[in-house]
Design a protein around this motif. Sequence first.
Motif, PDB file in Angstrom:
ATOM      1  N   THR A 147       0.818  -1.210   0.000  1.00 20.26           N
ATOM      2  CA  THR A 147       0.000   0.000   0.000  1.00 20.26           C
ATOM      3  C   THR A 147       0.851   1.258   0.000  1.00 20.26           C
ATOM      4  O   THR A 147       0.439   2.307  -0.489  1.00 20.26           O
ATOM      5  N   ASP A 148       2.062   1.158   0.551  1.00 20.86           N
ATOM      6  CA  ASP A 148       2.978   2.302   0.617  1.00 20.86           C
ATOM      7  C   ASP A 148       4.039   2.217  -0.471  1.00 20.86           C
ATOM      8  O   ASP A 148       5.160   2.698  -0.300  1.00 20.86           O
ATOM      9  N   ALA A 149       3.679   1.598  -1.604  1.00 22.83           N
ATOM     10  CA  ALA A 149       4.592   1.477  -2.752  1.00 22.83           C
ATOM     11  C   ALA A 149       5.926   0.864  -2.351  1.00 22.83           C
ATOM     12  O   ALA A 149       6.981   1.279  -2.833  1.00 22.83           O
ATOM     13  N   MET A 150       5.855  -0.123  -1.447  1.00 20.49           N
ATOM     14  CA  MET A 150       7.054  -0.824  -0.978  1.00 20.49           C
ATOM     15  C   MET A 150       8.108   0.143  -0.452  1.00 20.49           C
ATOM     16  O   MET A 150       9.307  -0.007  -0.687  1.00 20.49           O
ATOM     17  N   GLY A 151       7.641   1.167   0.253  1.00 19.73           N
ATOM     18  CA  GLY A 151       8.553   2.088   0.906  1.00 19.73           C
ATOM     19  C   GLY A 151       9.229   3.101   0.007  1.00 19.73           C
ATOM     20  O   GLY A 151      10.205   3.728   0.401  1.00 19.73           O
ATOM     21  N   HIS A 152       8.707   3.288  -1.197  1.00 16.06           N
ATOM     22  CA  HIS A 152       9.355   4.235  -2.106  1.00 16.06           C
ATOM     23  C   HIS A 152       9.341   5.643  -1.530  1.00 16.06           C
ATOM     24  O   HIS A 152       8.303   6.157  -1.129  1.00 16.06           O
ATOM     25  N   GLY A 153      10.531   6.254  -1.504  1.00 18.82           N
ATOM     26  CA  GLY A 153      10.630   7.637  -1.041  1.00 18.82           C
ATOM     27  C   GLY A 153      10.937   8.596  -2.173  1.00 18.82           C
ATOM     28  O   GLY A 153      10.254   9.598  -2.383  1.00 18.82           O
ATOM     29  N   GLY A 154      11.962   8.295  -2.956  1.00 15.13           N
ATOM     30  CA  GLY A 154      12.352   9.124  -4.090  1.00 15.13           C
ATOM     31  C   GLY A 154      13.368   8.378  -4.931  1.00 15.13           C
ATOM     32  O   GLY A 154      13.859   7.316  -4.544  1.00 15.13           O
TER      33      GLY A 154
END
Length: 251
Positions: A147-154
């Motif tokens: 749900t959190d895009a596998m922890g994608h930050g940038g």
Amino acid sequence: MPTTAETIRDALLTARRERSLIETASLPVPASLAEGLAIARAVSRGAGFEDLGWKVAIAPDGTPIGGLMPGPWLAPGEVYEGAIGAELRVEIELGLRLSRDVPLRPGQPWSRAELLACCDKAFLGIEIVESRLANWSGNVAMPLWLTDAMGHGGYFVGPDLDMKVLDDLTGLGCFISLNGVTIYDQPAVHGNGDPMTPFLAWANRKEEGLGPLRAGQLVTTGSLCGGVLSPGKGEVVTKLSPLASVAFTLR
């Protein structure tokens, strides 16, 4: 009462907007990987993100999974702004840009060669993993992680590379330093052996899920160094030796 999907969607949207963290235990867990992907789509749409890139992987049970990477998309030398208290991990990766659409082909799986022929560019990519979920490492069920895009930050899009780099990682090394101090220096190793394996699995998924693979989108093929925890903020130098390097600032 809000549904599981609504609860998670609203919490993640608030956390992204406020650059804050969520206590993982406060969120329900989606019933399946498919539900987790659907919530990820709702978060992406709710935040107004465009479908510019993909983070692909293979779940422990062999299911292909993907995350829409909302960015920020950064160039070498730029600054990544982390949330207060968040863990920041650095991943050295090989990325690809699609030169044409890759539609689902039921009954006619894409081959590795065909998929590479759909790409016109390989590059050194550096992903910053910064989940909205507090204390996430090793403690988050896969449907919730999706749900959190596998922890994608940038994501930092680095120099172009020869496409042949995807065929053989032999002799390549991953190096990361923070403020001049080495924090990682090991041979490049992909968790699936071939960096194309998760991309190929996602291209051959059974259902559309988050949406189609389209020309112009970037696809990251997975880390060559695992997720290296940054012990602090400052000036970072990453290298895929001897091919290319990317420097940036964590703040």
